[in-house]
Design an enzyme around this catalytic site. Sequence first.
Site, PDB file in Angstrom:
ATOM      1  N   SER A 114       0.833  -1.201   0.000  1.00  0.00           N
ATOM      2  CA  SER A 114       0.000   0.000   0.000  1.00  0.00           C
ATOM      3  C   SER A 114       0.867   1.250   0.000  1.00  0.00           C
ATOM      4  O   SER A 114       1.920   1.295   0.634  1.00  0.00           O
ATOM      5  CB  SER A 114      -0.882  -0.010   1.260  1.00  0.00           C
ATOM      6  OG  SER A 114      -1.469   1.259   1.451  1.00  0.00           O
ATOM      7  N   TYR A 139      -2.406   5.637  -4.689  1.00  0.00           N
ATOM      8  CA  TYR A 139      -3.502   6.597  -4.696  1.00  0.00           C
ATOM      9  C   TYR A 139      -2.931   7.805  -5.417  1.00  0.00           C
ATOM     10  O   TYR A 139      -1.908   8.335  -4.986  1.00  0.00           O
ATOM     11  CB  TYR A 139      -3.908   6.973  -3.268  1.00  0.00           C
ATOM     12  CG  TYR A 139      -4.671   5.887  -2.552  1.00  0.00           C
ATOM     13  CD1 TYR A 139      -5.959   5.561  -2.948  1.00  0.00           C
ATOM     14  CD2 TYR A 139      -4.110   5.186  -1.499  1.00  0.00           C
ATOM     15  CE1 TYR A 139      -6.674   4.557  -2.303  1.00  0.00           C
ATOM     16  CE2 TYR A 139      -4.816   4.185  -0.851  1.00  0.00           C
ATOM     17  CZ  TYR A 139      -6.105   3.873  -1.259  1.00  0.00           C
ATOM     18  OH  TYR A 139      -6.799   2.887  -0.632  1.00  0.00           O
ATOM     19  N   THR A 165      -5.542   2.527  -7.456  1.00  0.00           N
ATOM     20  CA  THR A 165      -6.836   2.192  -6.843  1.00  0.00           C
ATOM     21  C   THR A 165      -7.865   3.232  -7.278  1.00  0.00           C
ATOM     22  O   THR A 165      -7.654   4.436  -7.089  1.00  0.00           O
ATOM     23  CB  THR A 165      -6.697   2.143  -5.311  1.00  0.00           C
ATOM     24  OG1 THR A 165      -5.764   1.111  -5.008  1.00  0.00           O
ATOM     25  CG2 THR A 165      -8.016   1.846  -4.622  1.00  0.00           C
ATOM     26  N   LYS A 269      -7.004  -1.054 -10.073  1.00  0.00           N
ATOM     27  CA  LYS A 269      -7.610  -1.895  -9.017  1.00  0.00           C
ATOM     28  C   LYS A 269      -8.925  -1.272  -8.568  1.00  0.00           C
ATOM     29  O   LYS A 269      -8.934  -0.097  -8.164  1.00  0.00           O
ATOM     30  CB  LYS A 269      -6.631  -1.986  -7.837  1.00  0.00           C
ATOM     31  CG  LYS A 269      -7.173  -2.678  -6.602  1.00  0.00           C
ATOM     32  CD  LYS A 269      -6.082  -2.833  -5.547  1.00  0.00           C
ATOM     33  CE  LYS A 269      -6.555  -3.547  -4.312  1.00  0.00           C
ATOM     34  NZ  LYS A 269      -7.369  -2.741  -3.416  1.00  0.00           N
ATOM     35  N   HIS A 293     -12.731  -3.298  -2.839  1.00  0.00           N
ATOM     36  CA  HIS A 293     -11.933  -2.828  -1.705  1.00  0.00           C
ATOM     37  C   HIS A 293     -12.271  -3.614  -0.432  1.00  0.00           C
ATOM     38  O   HIS A 293     -12.321  -3.065   0.674  1.00  0.00           O
ATOM     39  CB  HIS A 293     -12.193  -1.338  -1.489  1.00  0.00           C
ATOM     40  CG  HIS A 293     -11.003  -0.558  -1.016  1.00  0.00           C
ATOM     41  ND1 HIS A 293     -10.293   0.299  -1.833  1.00  0.00           N
ATOM     42  CD2 HIS A 293     -10.384  -0.499   0.191  1.00  0.00           C
ATOM     43  CE1 HIS A 293      -9.316   0.861  -1.135  1.00  0.00           C
ATOM     44  NE2 HIS A 293      -9.346   0.373   0.094  1.00  0.00           N
TER      45      HIS A 293
HETATM   46  C1  FMN Z   1      -7.196  -2.939   6.615  1.00  0.00           C
HETATM   47  C2  FMN Z   1      -7.233  -2.829   5.116  1.00  0.00           C
HETATM   48  C3  FMN Z   1      -6.473  -1.846   4.502  1.00  0.00           C
HETATM   49  C4  FMN Z   1      -6.502  -1.737   3.116  1.00  0.00           C
HETATM   50  N1  FMN Z   1      -5.709  -0.805   2.530  1.00  0.00           N
HETATM   51  C5  FMN Z   1      -5.731  -0.683   1.190  1.00  0.00           C
HETATM   52  C6  FMN Z   1      -4.907   0.276   0.557  1.00  0.00           C
HETATM   53  O1  FMN Z   1      -4.139   0.968   1.174  1.00  0.00           O
HETATM   54  N2  FMN Z   1      -5.015   0.378  -0.790  1.00  0.00           N
HETATM   55  C7  FMN Z   1      -5.858  -0.405  -1.525  1.00  0.00           C
HETATM   56  O2  FMN Z   1      -5.940  -0.276  -2.749  1.00  0.00           O
HETATM   57  N3  FMN Z   1      -6.622  -1.337  -0.948  1.00  0.00           N
HETATM   58  C8  FMN Z   1      -6.567  -1.497   0.386  1.00  0.00           C
HETATM   59  N4  FMN Z   1      -7.338  -2.451   0.977  1.00  0.00           N
HETATM   60  C9  FMN Z   1      -8.142  -3.365   0.133  1.00  0.00           C
HETATM   61  C10 FMN Z   1      -7.340  -4.607  -0.237  1.00  0.00           C
HETATM   62  O3  FMN Z   1      -6.310  -4.309  -1.141  1.00  0.00           O
HETATM   63  C11 FMN Z   1      -8.216  -5.677  -0.901  1.00  0.00           C
HETATM   64  O4  FMN Z   1      -8.891  -5.105  -1.988  1.00  0.00           O
HETATM   65  C12 FMN Z   1      -9.225  -6.299   0.062  1.00  0.00           C
HETATM   66  O5  FMN Z   1      -8.680  -6.415   1.355  1.00  0.00           O
HETATM   67  C13 FMN Z   1      -9.635  -7.683  -0.446  1.00  0.00           C
HETATM   68  O6  FMN Z   1     -10.606  -8.236   0.362  1.00  0.00           O
HETATM   69  P1  FMN Z   1     -10.331  -9.292   1.553  1.00  0.00           P
HETATM   70  O7  FMN Z   1      -9.763  -8.516   2.695  1.00  0.00           O
HETATM   71  O8  FMN Z   1     -11.682  -9.825   1.834  1.00  0.00           O
HETATM   72  O9  FMN Z   1      -9.369 -10.330   1.025  1.00  0.00           O
HETATM   73  C14 FMN Z   1      -7.317  -2.601   2.351  1.00  0.00           C
HETATM   74  C15 FMN Z   1      -8.063  -3.584   2.990  1.00  0.00           C
HETATM   75  C16 FMN Z   1      -8.026  -3.713   4.360  1.00  0.00           C
HETATM   76  C17 FMN Z   1      -8.827  -4.805   5.003  1.00  0.00           C
HETATM   77  C1  COI Z   2      -4.990   4.370   3.215  1.00  0.00           C
HETATM   78  C2  COI Z   2      -6.332   3.845   3.208  1.00  0.00           C
HETATM   79  C3  COI Z   2      -7.429   4.601   2.654  1.00  0.00           C
HETATM   80  C4  COI Z   2      -6.407   2.454   3.423  1.00  0.00           C
HETATM   81  C5  COI Z   2      -7.501   1.756   2.786  1.00  0.00           C
HETATM   82  O1  COI Z   2      -7.587   1.642   1.595  1.00  0.00           O
HETATM   83  C6  COI Z   2      -8.488   1.172   3.623  1.00  0.00           C
HETATM   84  O2  COI Z   2      -8.459   1.370   4.839  1.00  0.00           O
HETATM   85  O3  COI Z   2      -9.372   0.498   3.089  1.00  0.00           O
END
Ligand code: FMN
Ligand code: COI
Length: 408
Positions: A114, A139, A165, A269, A293
């Site tokens: 990330s 981002y 994203t 994404k 997401h």
């Molecule tokens: C705590 C957390 C933080 C995340 N941070 C980001 C991020 O910084 N950028 C992003 O594109 N997606 C982020 N995501 C989404 C993940 O990349 C991914 O799309 C998602 O977790 C997939 O679903 P799953 O957790 O059910 O496997 C985040 C997800 C979680 C749970």
């Molecule tokens: C930096 C964030 C917005 C992290 C994220 O994508 C999330 O928390 O789902």
Amino acid sequence: MSKVQPHDLQCLTIDQLEKLAAERMDKQTRDYYNEGADSGTTLAENKSAYQKYRIRPRVLRDVSFIDTSVEIFGFKNSIPLGVAPTAMQRLAHQDGELATARACKKEGVVMGLSSFSTTSLEDVKGALGEEHPGLLQLYLFEDREESKDLIARAKKAGYKAVALTVDTPMLGRRNLEIKNQFSLPRHLKSANFNREGTESEKEAKANIARKRKQEQEASQAGHHDGSQWVSPTGRITFHSHAPNPTLDWERDIDWLKQQCHPEMEVWVKGIATGEDAILACHHGVDGIIVSNHGGRQLNGALATIDMLPEVVEAVRSMDRKMPVHVDGGIRHGTDVFKALALGADFVWIGRPVLWGLAYNGQEGVELCLKLINDEIRLCMGLAGVTKVDEIGKEYLAKINRDGFMSRL
Ligand SMILES: Cc1cc2nc3c(=O)[nH]c(=O)nc-3n(C[C@H](O)[C@H](O)[C@H](O)COP(=O)(O)O)c2cc1C
Ligand SMILES: CC(C)CC(=O)C(=O)O
């Protein structure tokens, strides 16, 4: 007969890993990691929608040698699955992203990092090593200089791809995050930003800040309200900078390709429809990730496994072959098999890795990846396939609402 060798008797499934991890996280972190947007229906459906599909196994095929590997970014990945980018991993464990990188390297699995990591992209790439491809999630900020800088650093560090994203023009409403007034604890930082910078970098930023301020005063009504506005020299936080409502196919994807190609691939994404998959293809991106997401953005959106068929169909109607990946709710080897059977080339998992990290640092992430690896291999063998590219829709049936089964 081969005997199953458990890696950890306390933890034999991802569901058990989730429970064990929950005991080791503080409430703020647990809520931030596990929550979905609003009432959480999309979060729940991402997982439950996999139950609509059943596998049609074939028998009497020699499955004594199964190859679970696939190629991604020119790298032989041990399984058709990667670690999705998730922010702020040092909340789960002091070693954070470094532990995840070391585990990915050991298990031969590609890692997405990330932008809002708590370890710098250079240190993470160092832990992954030269051979191992990294994907940096982006981002795109309204302040292009920050994004430009990040992309240049990723290129220099040897990342093979960036994933922009696109499902966060605004941040989804996460009620526990609001209730807990979640923010990064003082001892942690968004390690890719808020660096001191050289004198000339500081001067350049100050100029942009001055120009922005003048523009804002001139228009009197900028599109940020006062509470959201952060100057380019101000602190970059995920609340202020991850969402960007101005992103646009024409301007931003072309700009991004100019910055990244040819050294780094450009992925998008957060694609959720066939229409946008076609646009992505027209705009020449290198691949797309079907994602909502992890149910954290638009609650009420379709589960990703339900979006996948229309996206795959749209992409297959195009002349150019563009890879399609998917994430969201994948918790079993059988889920991976089902996603591939529905046309995905590769899948990513988010929260299970965070749970592994919270449970036992690097070893916990390795455990998570090993459990999934074992399950993928077993599923392939029991379904009668020995190579990943043999998995197709003839191995699936769908259970409809009325309980009847239909072939795909
Ligand atoms: C705590 C957390 C933080 C995340 N941070 C980001 C991020 O910084 N950028 C992003 O594109 N997606 C982020 N995501 C989404 C993940 O990349 C991914 O799309 C998602 O977790 C997939 O679903 P799953 O957790 O059910 O496997 C985040 C997800 C979680 C749970
Ligand atoms: C930096 C964030 C917005 C992290 C994220 O994508 C999330 O928390 O789902």
